[in-house]
Write an enzyme that holds these catalytic residues in place. Structure first.
Site, short mmCIF file in Angstrom:
data_model
loop_
_atom_site.label_atom_id
_atom_site.label_comp_id
_atom_site.label_asym_id
_atom_site.label_seq_id
_atom_site.Cartn_x
_atom_site.Cartn_y
_atom_site.Cartn_z
N ASP A 4 -0.14 -0.75 1.26
CA ASP A 4 -0.24 0.48 2.05
C ASP A 4 -1.72 0.76 2.33
O ASP A 4 -2.60 0.07 1.81
CB ASP A 4 0.38 1.60 1.19
N GLU A 40 -5.35 0.33 6.80
CA GLU A 40 -5.93 0.45 8.16
C GLU A 40 -7.42 0.10 8.17
O GLU A 40 -7.87 -0.40 9.20
CB GLU A 40 -5.71 1.88 8.69
N ASP A 97 4.42 7.00 8.22
CA ASP A 97 4.91 8.32 7.79
C ASP A 97 5.61 9.09 8.90
O ASP A 97 5.06 10.02 9.48
CB ASP A 97 3.75 9.14 7.22
O1 MIG Z 1 -1.63 8.85 1.56
O2 MIG Z 1 1.62 5.90 -1.55
O3 MIG Z 1 2.85 5.66 4.27
O4 MIG Z 1 4.94 5.47 2.44
O5 MIG Z 1 4.66 6.83 0.00
C1 MIG Z 1 -0.26 8.58 1.40
C2 MIG Z 1 2.00 7.15 -1.10
C3 MIG Z 1 -0.09 7.20 0.85
C4 MIG Z 1 1.44 6.57 2.58
C5 MIG Z 1 2.63 5.73 2.89
C6 MIG Z 1 3.82 6.27 2.16
C7 MIG Z 1 3.55 6.29 0.67
C8 MIG Z 1 2.31 7.13 0.39
N1 MIG Z 1 1.17 6.60 1.14
#
Ligand code: MIG
Length: 820
Positions: A414, A417, A492
């Site tokens: 995750d 980016e 999200d």
């Molecule tokens: O700043 O890991 O898109 O699926 O549950 C949020 C926590 C960070 C974003 C992801 C989301 C995930 C969440 N993450």
């Protein structure tokens, strides 16, 4: 005196600057062709200070590169693979005075010598694509742009998961991977940059892949409806033109160019349960046993960031997960696969192993002054590995060793980016230095491939740790080509009907763009869905490539049973259907892994000749594999909606009955079907001429189905499918350990013949017999023969108008003939 000289100098500088600026924009007006030089696979044409190099990679793939005011950039790509399987044709270059023509055997590329405007025709002389003739391209100090003529009836698809209509016409986009919690319809840019689109006009399609990792832009008539354009503030004007003319060939060729989605492990096609976060082992066990207790099938449980010690990747919070190893093992015994999140930000704290190791070796991206770039994310001040270096990727991959040894079966990357907190740009500054195998560059070039290179590292690391296990990696950010390493999801989203609706254009958009293994957060990430919304979304999840339920912190529970017995029963029914349909889904994914044509796809891929399928009217429906058409209810306050019925006969997937179009004398309803599904329904239709394999219900994919493989036969034209099986998790299939058999059917007058060809491959599938169910029976059969022998153990069901018969499994060809 001194002042006068100074003023004079200043004036001269200004004049020079103005002149230099004028020179740099002048290219479109220049009209001197200095040279046309043929190359073995194309040609190079120089006009003033611009060099255009055109090469053919395949008869239908032509690459255009422009160098302006200097040499070409080094020929590097993060996206294009080496083994495309293309064969460069022997091109023919003809200088025709004002024009030069390059022929590939399939295409003619015509370049106007006084403007460098390009026009592309097919072999029959049909015009496919034309540069804007007066200004084909512009180079300015801010960047460059390529301009194309935009016919009124051309439609544009792709660019990844852009959250607008499937048809991207009339929209404008930027490519800059961005963490956008609570994105909305038309938020742009989003998490991914896939600078590829397909243009479709009158059923004919072409694609353009603008392989530029900088902050590129695409304008499909947002500001002008005579032209579309794409460009970037840096890098090279470098794009690949791909001819169809069938849309499927465009999509398949782009997947060949940038790598196809590998065959995923079978368990990833089962139901996946996630939440931010299941906070303790006890809670994880409660949720997983909740599924087993209620016999709701499921395969995957995710642990989000809170299982970690102070949000530090590759650590475990031993207060809340004291026996994680045992938990993973126990869950494994109950048929669960555990997937752990491992973000790319490394806490900048001495004493934390990944930091110490990476810091010592100099593996993190740097500020211009050579110090580590440090930015705050979940673990607090963090550093970021420079994944563009193979040495760093190798090191990153090694960090997974302990988790892999524990039996963790997948990893979630995750925030790649990369996301950085408390900054207006939400990411690292543009001047942060990456070092692509030693070549120093900065985030202007690297930002959009940070996520791609992150999952590149994870995937290859997992392969190194377990060479015969198909890795499962889930990524949020991507650039073209990331599908080689990781599945993805749309980030999200929100618990609203409109976001459920947006599941369609985002997933089909990714499908066009090479990304076939994709999901959305079922139920919506932010906010809490109403019971109806979660039930409808769960039904839709059954017909998405990845079926993953996820929820943000602070939102209500989201497991299938949280809304009482009525909703639970419906959700269970749809999750069960997912498991019954797995042979079809797995077979379709296997096909995707070879052809690049995605499982979930735009109607126009299968029905390019139906002009309705390029219109916005077609946007509420999609194909799921070759044979299923899904038209979910995605708007809350509607009294039903209309589906476009493609040519031919269709069957209702749930009842097996032929679809009867009513109201056909109403011109508004011609070729359409009015739908108004109840809470426990999702409209799914089957194309006449298909054979859909289904299996007995299992609670997870490690359970062997008991009973026959069902083959539902829907007689009709072009009836040619196949069934595929293998061990579901190793690379044995690459060594011949798979089973594939062609299935076909033929109907004539009062008989139907179904053939199962000889099996191919060394793998013995789990089934020992087939339950063949043939739809559309006009009456009870007069006779049924299996392998030429009449049998009596067939059954005619008058209600569903079907005939069923048991057929033994055999490696040899077999056939069933029904006479009515
Ligand atoms: O700043 O890991 O898109 O699926 O549950 C949020 C926590 C960070 C974003 C992801 C989301 C995930 C969440 N993450």
């Amino acid at each position: 005196m001194k002042l006068a000289i100074l003023l004079l100098l200043l004036c001269l500088t200004l004049i020079f600057a103005a002149w230099a600026y004028a020179q740099s924009t002048e290219s479109q007006h220049a009209d001197v062709v200095t040279t046309v030089s043929p190359l073995p696979d194309g040609l190079e044409i120089t006009m003033g200070r611009t060099v255009l190099r055109i090469t053919a990679l395949n008869p239908n793939v032509v690459r255009f590169r422009y160098a302006h005011d200097g040499p070409f950039r080094p020929d590097e790509s993060f996206a294009v693979v080496k083994d495309t399987g293309f064969t460069a044709p022997a091109v023919k270059v003809t200088d025709k005075g004002p024009e030069v023509v390059m022929q590939t055997g399939e295409l003619s590329v015509v370049v106007n010598k006084s403007s460098l405007a390009v026009t592309i025709y097919d072999a029959a002389g049909r015009l496919i694509l034309m540069d804007r003739s007066d200004v084909p391209f512009t180079f300015t100090p801010e960047g460059f742009q390529s301009w194309k003529r935009m016919p009124d009836d051309e439609h544009y698809y792709g660019l990844g998961d852009k959250a607008v209509s499937e048809d991207r016409r009339q929209h404008g986009f930027s490519m800059w991977n961005t963490d956008v919690p609570m994105w909305e319809e038309s938020t742009d840019p989003l998490y991914k940059s896939i600078p590829f689109f397909m243009g479709v006009r009158q059923g004919n399609a072409y694609g353009i892949f603008f392989d530029n990792t900088f902050r590129s832009n695409f304008q499909f008539g947002k500001f002008n409806d005579g032209f579309y354009s794409f460009g970037a503030p840096g890098g090279e004007l470098n794009y690949y033109f791909i001819n169809g003319p069938r849309p499927k060939r465009v999509v398949g060729t782009f997947a060949a160019l940038t790598g196809r989605t590998p065959l995923p492990p079978l368990f990833t096609l089962g139901y996946q349960q996630c939440r931010w976060s299941y906070m303790s082992e006890a809670r994880v066990r409660e949720v997983t046993s909740g599924f087993r207790k209620r016999s709701i099938p499921a395969d995957v449980i995710y642990l989000d960031i809170d299982y970690q010690d102070r949000n530090r990747p590759f650590t475990v919070n031993r207060q809340t997960f004291p026996t994680l190893e045992q938990m993973v093992k126990d869950l494994g015994q109950e048929g669960w696969k555990t997937v752990l999140i491992t973000d790319l930000h490394i806490a900048a704290v001495p004493g934390y192993k990944p930091f110490d190791e990476g810091n010592k070796a100099g593996y993190f991206v740097k500020n211009p002054d050579g110090t580590n770039f440090v930015g705050p994310v979940w673990p607090g001040p963090s550093v970021f590995p420079d994944f563009t270096r193979s040495e760093v990727r190798k090191w990153w991959g090694s960090l997974y060793a302990d988790f892999v040894k524990m039996g963790v079966r997948g990893f979630w990357n995750d925030m790649n980016e990369p996301s950085v907190f408390f900054r207006a740009d939400k990411t690292m500054p543009l001047d942060v230095v990456s070092s692509v195998e030693g070549r120093k560059t900065d985030q202007r070039e690297i930002h959009n491939v940070f996520g791609l290179e992150n999952v590149h590292a994870t995937y290859e690391g997992l392969l190194a740790l377990a060479p015969d296990v198909r890795p499962f990696v889930l990524t949020r950010a991507a650039y073209a080509g990331a599908q080689r390493y990781a599945a993805t999801w749309t980030g999200d989203n929100q618990a609203t009907w409109n976001h459920m609706r947006l599941s369609l254009p985002t997933v089909t958009g990714l499908g066009v763009s090479g990304y076939a293994f994709v999901g959305v957060d079922v139920g919506g990430f932010s906010g809490s869905p109403t019971p109806e919304l979660l039930t409808r979304w769960t039904a839709l999840g059954t017909f998405l490539p990845i079926d993953r339920n996820h929820a943000a912190k602070g939102t209500r529970d989201r497991e299938p049973w949280v809304d009482g017995p009525e909703h639970e029963a419906i959700r269970k029914k749809f999750i069960e259907e997912r498991y019954r349909l797995l042979p079809y889904i797995y077979t379709s994914m296997e096909e995707t892994s070879r052809t690049g044509v995605p499982l979930m796809r735009l109607m126009v891929l299968d029905y390019p000749d139906d002009p309705r399928m390029t219109g916005r009217e077609a946007e509420g429906q999609y194909m799921f594999g070759n044979n299923l058409l899904v038209a979910p209810k995605v708007k809350e306050f509607v009294d039903g909606y209309d589906m476009l019925v493609p040519e031919g006969v269709w069957f209702d997937y749930w009842t097996g009955q032929r679809v009867a179009l009513t109201n056909q004398d109403n011109p508004e309803m011609k070729g359409k079907l009015h739908l108004n599904p109840k809470l426990d329904e999702i409209p799914v239709f089957v194309r006449a001429g298909s054979i859909i394999p289904r299996q007995p219900l299992v609670q997870n994919t490690s359970e062997k189905p008991k009973g026959p493989l069902e083959l539902r036969v829907y007689p009709g034209p072009k009836c040619m499918d196949y069934i595929y099986s293998d061990d579901g998790s190793s690379f044995g299939y690459k060594r011949g350990e798979y089973y594939r058999a062609q299935l076909s059917c033929e109907s004539s007058g009062n008989s139907v013949k179904v053939a199962i060809a000889a099996g191919e491959g060394k793998y013995i599938p789990w089934w020992t017999s087939y339950n063949m169910v043939v739809a559309d029976a006009p009456k009870a059969p007069a006779s049924v023969a299996v392998g030429g022998q009449p049998v009596s153990n067939f059954h005619y069901d008058a209600k569903s108008k079907s005939v069923s018969v048991t057929v033994p499994f055999s490696q040899a060809p077999n056939e069933v003939v029904i006479q009515y």
